[in-house]
Design a protein around this motif. Structure first.
Motif, short mmCIF file in Angstrom:
data_model
loop_
_atom_site.label_atom_id
_atom_site.label_comp_id
_atom_site.label_asym_id
_atom_site.label_seq_id
_atom_site.Cartn_x
_atom_site.Cartn_y
_atom_site.Cartn_z
N LEU A 36 1.19 -66.95 -28.55
CA LEU A 36 2.60 -67.33 -28.52
C LEU A 36 3.31 -66.50 -27.46
N ILE A 37 3.96 -67.17 -26.50
CA ILE A 37 4.55 -66.50 -25.33
C ILE A 37 6.07 -66.68 -25.33
N ASP A 38 6.78 -65.60 -25.16
CA ASP A 38 8.24 -65.67 -25.04
C ASP A 38 8.61 -66.21 -23.66
N LEU A 39 9.47 -67.25 -23.64
CA LEU A 39 9.88 -67.87 -22.37
C LEU A 39 11.10 -67.17 -21.76
N GLY A 40 11.93 -66.59 -22.56
CA GLY A 40 13.14 -65.97 -22.04
C GLY A 40 14.30 -66.94 -21.90
N MET A 45 6.44 -70.59 -26.22
CA MET A 45 5.44 -71.57 -25.83
C MET A 45 4.08 -71.09 -26.32
N VAL A 46 3.26 -72.02 -26.80
CA VAL A 46 1.90 -71.68 -27.22
C VAL A 46 0.94 -72.06 -26.09
N ALA A 47 0.11 -71.10 -25.67
CA ALA A 47 -1.01 -71.37 -24.77
C ALA A 47 -2.29 -71.27 -25.60
N ASN A 48 -3.18 -72.22 -25.42
CA ASN A 48 -4.35 -72.26 -26.31
C ASN A 48 -5.55 -72.82 -25.55
N LEU A 91 4.07 -67.09 -13.17
CA LEU A 91 2.85 -66.93 -13.95
C LEU A 91 3.18 -66.21 -15.25
N VAL A 92 2.98 -66.88 -16.39
CA VAL A 92 3.34 -66.29 -17.68
C VAL A 92 2.12 -65.87 -18.50
N ARG A 127 1.78 -58.07 -15.01
CA ARG A 127 2.62 -57.96 -16.21
C ARG A 127 3.11 -59.35 -16.59
N PHE A 128 2.89 -59.73 -17.85
CA PHE A 128 3.29 -61.03 -18.35
C PHE A 128 4.41 -60.89 -19.37
N PRO A 129 5.09 -61.99 -19.67
CA PRO A 129 6.09 -61.93 -20.74
C PRO A 129 5.44 -61.52 -22.07
N ARG A 130 6.25 -61.10 -22.99
CA ARG A 130 5.75 -60.66 -24.28
C ARG A 130 5.01 -61.81 -24.96
N LYS A 131 3.88 -61.48 -25.57
CA LYS A 131 3.08 -62.50 -26.24
C LYS A 131 2.56 -61.95 -27.56
#
Length: 717
Positions: free
Chosen positions: A622-626, A597-600, A653-654, A446-450
């Motif tokens: 686009l990932i929510d960092l919290g 944060m953007v992961a690309n 791990l996000v 399970r990852f943060p909301r993206k």
């Protein structure tokens, strides 16, 4: 940067009708080719690649629209001249004919760039010609030699993608009369431009008559020109050509009698497309002289599908898998068996598969007969020496490549009935390892909301599928893949040295700031800052900084501890990147929302030097960092292996990507970068307010444990 532009206007019904009307009602009479004239154009040499048969047919049709006074089409005097193919060009170019590097100053002589007028320190920068430019130059040199050794006084030289303007004959007739009149001082000219594009601010020139001028510089293209026998000999004496041939020609104007028609009367036919690659473009973009977005889209031609590669010899299969990717196939390789969902689609009624090429998958080899029944037009490539009767029976639908020496673009592209890319055939040094797919997890990570952002479209990006999550392999231990480690730490920035890091002095099209050395500051013994501020420079109205590792790395763990800048329009980047082919793995923090944060990932196929640099968006998420990243320092990690990429924030791990989710994993060495830039796209990062400047991203540390590329391993102690 390689662009493909496919405007198929002439293939549309309206285009065909318009061409028909031109052919019937607009044939042009041109006295320059008239046999009764003592001084005339006696021959046409048309430069055409052997594999560009459609262009040759189109050119003959075009030449048939121009006739002499006796209504004889000038196509009757046309001779095909085989072009040098960039795909087959010898690595060792004849230095007496061609010097394959030139300088930015040579480029700016022809096309002055106002933004670089004061960048004297960059004008001696060396630019390496592209293979396509080399091939074009060598083709023209060969034509000059043919003309010089012949008996014809004047010859028209054409490239095979030309289109005659409706005023071609009218303007050339007037110009030719002025050039060849008995009392004309212009009579013994060396070269006459019929096709050209002037520099942006117009070419400096001397007006000779109403129909002719003498250019001093600023003339691009050599698609159509009249060359005298004397001029051909002069050009051969002036060899070697240095740089692209049309650029070099400008530097010879003072040594030749060169004229041009008052306007270009031969254009390039856009409907035929172009696979040329312009070597100066990346340099001009990097220095900020050009500001347009150059992200190009790969447009493969229609390919026979599916393709199955079977047999022995993993090295051959690895090279073929890479070659198929470069041709535009979505290729499944490096697995023992297909994922269940893909196998069900391939052998079931629903044939909407993820892939259209399959390499080295053992379970398919024992089902060849079934595949041939399901896909009667499929193509099979067999590697190794073992004979398979079923494949032999396929006839023209089967190709046999026993050794790596048998593998080349000619054989594969002839078999697949397609054109090869203008890059070397990929001969791989290492075999792509065949891995075991991991079982599906009942409780996936399970990852943060993206949120998935708009991405590029290419054969190497799988569009979102509910039942597709990529190829997940067993064993993701990063240390397993790295034979040797090289560690760079930058936790003490007062020890910053050029041996490990380079401060860049450049930019890129999406960046409204120029990177400068002075914007990288060592504020404390354990910190460094990148400052973006309003400041005029030679190419931009804002300045910032970017650092780059001098070493490149193949897989590894890349970590930085930093605090990003806050403010709309600002982007703090920590990433891995390379060009030719372009591959990239990003962490970007947008200043307009530092809670995210953007992961690309950008992916292009090929080997070192492959001219594949497509895409301008990548595949961003686009990932929510919290938390608000701009409030404090946090750790950001990219963990890159051959089978997965993982993004960590503060040890958590996000996000994770595996092969083909949605791209393959980048597989070539990359450098590590940290920068702060002003994003041109307001949609992506928001509008910058000068009141928020200066803005600062602060770096506390950088730690790299990276795999060493093969060509650097021998230098390690």
């Amino acid at each position: 940067m390689k662009k493909y532009t496919h405007n198929h206007f002439w293939k549309t019904p309206f285009g065909k009708f318009k061409y028909f009307v031109r052919k019937i009602f607009f044939k042009q009479k041109c006295i320059a080719f008239e046999t009764k004239n003592k001084t005339r154009i006696e021959k046409i040499f048309s430069i055409n690649l052997d594999r560009k048969t459609q262009r040759w047919k189109q050119l003959l049709n075009e030449l048939s629209l121009v006739v002499d006074a006796s209504s004889i089409p000038i196509s009757e005097m046309n001779i095909r001249f085989p072009a040098i193919d960039a795909v087959l060009i010898n690595q060792k170019t004849n230095k007496k004919q061609l010097t394959t590097n030139y300088t930015l100053a040579d480029q700016l002589f022809v096309e002055p760039e106002n933004l670089l007028l004061h960048a004297d320190f960059k004008k001696n920068e060396i630019i390496q010609m592209s293979r396509q430019e080399e091939a074009v130059a060598l083709s023209h040199i060969a034509v000059w030699a043919k003309i010089a050794s012949g008996n014809d006084e004047y010859t028209l030289v054409l490239e095979d993608d030309v289109f005659f303007d409706n005023c071609f004959s009218k303007i050339l007739n007037s110009a030719w009369e002025e050039l060849t009149a008995n009392d004309s001082p212009l009579k013994t000219f060396d070269l006459l431009y019929l096709s050209y594009v002037e520099a942006k601010n117009n070419a400096p020139k001397l007006l000779i008559t109403d129909h002719l001028f003498a250019p001093l510089s600023g003339m691009w293209h050599l698609s159509g020109y009249v060359l005298s026998k004397t001029g051909a000999n002069k050009l051969l004496e002036l060899l070697p050509v240095k740089g692209p041939v049309d650029l070099w020609m400008n530097h010879q104007f003072q040594k030749l009698k060169v004229y041009a028609t008052a306007r270009s009367i031969i254009s390039q036919n856009d409907s035929l497309g172009s696979d040329n690659s312009y070597s100066a473009l990346p340099v001009l973009l990097r220095l900020g002289a050009l500001t347009f977005d150059t992200g190009s889209t790969f447009c493969p031609e229609k390919l026979p599908k599916p393709v199955f590669v079977m047999g022995e010899n993993g090295l051959v299969q690895s090279s073929i898998a890479t070659a198929l990717l470069m041709l535009g196939y979505r290729t499944c390789f490096g697995v023992n068996v297909l994922p269940r969902a893909e196998a069900e689609k391939l052998f079931g009624k629903n044939k909407h598969t993820i892939f259209d090429a399959y390499v080295g998958i053992v379970e398919l080899e024992i089902r060849v007969e079934e595949l041939t029944e399901l896909y009667p037009n499929s193509k099979f490539i067999f590697t190794g020496t073992r004979q398979v009767d079923t494949l032999r029976a396929l006839g023209t639908n089967a190709l046999f490549l026993e050794t790596i020496e048998n593998c080349n673009w000619e054989k594969i592209c002839e078999f697949l009935d397609c054109l090869p890319p203008a890059s070397n055939f990929p001969i791989l040094i290492d075999t792509i390892e065949c891995r075991t797919l991991a079982p599906s997890k009942s409780n996936p990570q399970r990852f943060p909301r993206k949120r998935t952002l708009k991405h590029d479209v290419s054969p190497w990006i799988v569009s979102s599928h509910k039942k597709w999550s990529g190829l997940t392999f067993e064993n993701t231990d990063n240390s397993f893949f790295i034979e040797r480690k090289y560690t760079i730490t930058a936790n003490k920035f007062y020890d910053f040295t050029e041996k490990e890091w380079e401060l860049l002095e450049d930019t890129f099209p999406s960046n409204m700031a120029l990177f400068r050395h002075n914007n990288f500051l060592q504020t404390q013994s354990d910190q460094a800052s990148i400052v973006l501020k309003k400041e005029n420079s030679y190419a931009r109205e804002y300045t910032s900084a970017s650092i780059k590792s001098n070493k490149s790395f193949l897989y590894g763990r890349f970590e930085t501890v930093l605090k990003p800048a806050r403010g709309a329009g600002l982007v703090t980047g920590f990433f891995l990147q390379r060009n030719s082919p372009r591959q990239e793995i990003d962490i970007e923090i947008l200043g307009n929302n530092t809670h995210q944060m953007v992961a690309n990932v950008y992916y292009n196929p090929g080997v070192e030097g492959s001219n594949f640099d497509y895409g301008n968006r990548g595949t961003p998420v686009l990932i929510d960092l919290g938390f608000d990243a701009a409030d404090n320092f946090h750790s950001y990690v990219i963990e890159w292996t051959p089978i997965a990429i993982r993004w960590f924030v503060d040890g958590r791990l996000v996000y994770e990507r595996v092969n083909w989710s949605p791209t393959p994993i980048p597989h070539l060495p990359m450098n590590c970068f940290i920068n702060l830039w002003y994003c041109r796209s307001k949609e992506f990062a928001g509008p910058l307010s000068d009141r928020s400047l200066p803005a600062t991203s602060t770096i506390r540390s950088v730690c790299i444990e990276g795999g060493t590329p093969r060509n650097e391993r021998k230098n390690l102690s």
